[in-house]
Design a protein around this motif. Sequence first.
Motif, short mmCIF file in Angstrom:
data_model
loop_
_atom_site.label_atom_id
_atom_site.label_comp_id
_atom_site.label_asym_id
_atom_site.label_seq_id
_atom_site.Cartn_x
_atom_site.Cartn_y
_atom_site.Cartn_z
N GLN A 109 0.83 -1.20 0.00
CA GLN A 109 0.00 0.00 0.00
C GLN A 109 0.87 1.25 0.00
OE1 GLN A 109 -2.27 -0.63 3.55
NE2 GLN A 109 -3.88 -1.79 2.53
N GLY A 110 1.99 1.20 0.72
CA GLY A 110 2.89 2.33 0.78
C GLY A 110 3.54 2.64 -0.56
N LEU A 111 3.61 1.64 -1.43
CA LEU A 111 4.14 1.88 -2.77
C LEU A 111 3.08 2.45 -3.71
CD1 LEU A 111 6.31 -1.33 -3.30
CD2 LEU A 111 7.14 1.01 -3.07
N LEU A 112 1.85 1.98 -3.56
CA LEU A 112 0.78 2.40 -4.47
C LEU A 112 0.52 3.90 -4.40
CD1 LEU A 112 -1.81 -0.50 -4.17
CD2 LEU A 112 -0.68 0.24 -6.26
N PHE A 113 0.38 4.43 -3.19
CA PHE A 113 0.02 5.84 -3.04
C PHE A 113 1.14 6.78 -3.50
CE2 PHE A 113 -3.08 3.87 -0.24
CZ PHE A 113 -4.22 4.59 -0.54
#
Length: 602
Positions: free
Chosen positions: A259-263
Amino acid sequence: MKENHSIKPSTNPELSGQIAHSFALLRPHFVKYRLWVAGGILALIGVDLCQLLIPRVIKSSIDGIERGAGGQSALFQWGVVIVVLAFGVAVFRYFWRNLILGFSRFMERDLRDQLFSHLMTLDRPFFQRRSTGELMALATNDLASVQLALGMGLISLVDAVIMTAAVLSFMAYINPELTLIALSPLPFLAALTKILSTRLHKRFSTVQETFSGITEMARSTINAMRLVKIYTREKDQTERFDRLGRTYIKHAMMVATIQGLLFPISGLVANISLLLVVIVGGRMAINGTITIGDFVAFISYLFMLVWPMMAIGWVANLFQRGVTSLARIQEILDERPSFEVGGPGLVPTVSVSLIELRSLDFVYPGQASAVLQGINLDFSSGLFGLLGPTGSGKSTLCHLLARLYPVPAGSVFVNGQDVNQLDLAWYRQSVAYAPQEPFLFSDTIAANISFGRPEATADDIQSVARAVGIDDEIRQFTQGYASRIGEKGVKLSGGQRQRISLARALLTKAPVLIIDDGLSAIDAGTEQQVLAAIMEYARSAIVIMASHRLAQLAGAKEVAVLEGGMITGVGSHHHLLAQNVYYQTIYHKQAGCSAKGKSHGA
């Protein structure tokens, strides 16, 4: 205690097929709340329309100022228009939040009801495979993920699609070339989102399974708290729970990493697009290819496009969580009871008066060896006893007679009819069951006794309580029959729990009463009163009682002796005492103990 309580991970590699299967589960609910969904989407379109018009107003005002046509009155008018549009955004946003989020909550409630209703149709073999913790996690954590996907996830998806299409149209209207330049980084974002979404699906599935394990560990430990304290295993259980918690955090952090990569990546792509527009679009404005108003409006529209671009990651995250959780729920809804037949069974017009067992064999699901072999017995009105050592098959036979497990065709007959051809609900309503380990709800004593017959009056409840010798003890509680007894009756002794369970069975007035060692914890002083109540009940019903104590079977018409899953003797007390070795052994041991007890008492 086991630490692995997880549901097996989904083996379907095709995410698109899983989504299609999940949507089949959701389709009836979408149809049911179609007006809510449609109203929410229309309100969302209203929000987007108002937001899209604001840059056009700004463009017109800036171009008017540039041409010298924008005086104080014109600026005031443009300001009023912007305020009206902003007010429209607020109003429409209020309605879509209420309609779409309300729809997701209704959907969550209906899915929970559907899951619970389906669990009520499943039978004992299913609950032996699935732990309570798993099912509780499905009804809470997994449904919350589905609700979030259908609420904010759905609205964000629709908003992103509508806003993207509208913004791109307005941007292309201003300048198609600049629009293509602004969109050039998007293929990179789409490819990366697909890769990360697949990994997120797998990781989140593991997170949900681990959460099920934590739930089951907590539930089983709390239920066994007395045992934990007796054996001083508090530290051990705490360490086990901590290990599960660490495992959960480990997998949750893996999800958080994705999730930290997606945003940030979504935001980075959006800012790269903005940079390209500022460089190329700024030169166009300087060269006069587009007006200053066009350039400002284009920047405004690009800012509007930033949210859909960033929402790709967030929506992908929500939908991956929702699809994973929905697949776990669907896995349970796909389960079918062992007793499922092609159509409704026969419903006799007379009550059960005769049960016949003919060469009954039984093997538990997943096991190789038979627990019962070649059982031949007849039960009619009166008391029948089942005697045998531990593991001889007494409880299994009681479970089969109560129809907790399916039986082979042609092995059990009720009133001359194969039990498999009879309506299952009708037969179970004809049977009352009192197990050795009774389950009592965290409710009042009266509610527990009347569980099988909710319409029973207070006099009916008190009558059966007196019959089993517990009425006086109940009245000693502060609130009498209205006293709450805690989960599984923790406030009661073992004998009290068994007598309340027996009172519950007697209250139903079912034509068949099965007592599976249900008097084992009752003291000798109360036992005779309870046995008298059972004998009175047996005058007009079939009563089958499994017990280790011959004194409890003294009034039985016949006693069947089970050893190693087979019948080794059937007959009266005198017949078995003369013919059956096991019966003789038990009789002499218990008679000797009784005599010794009397001599010590003297």
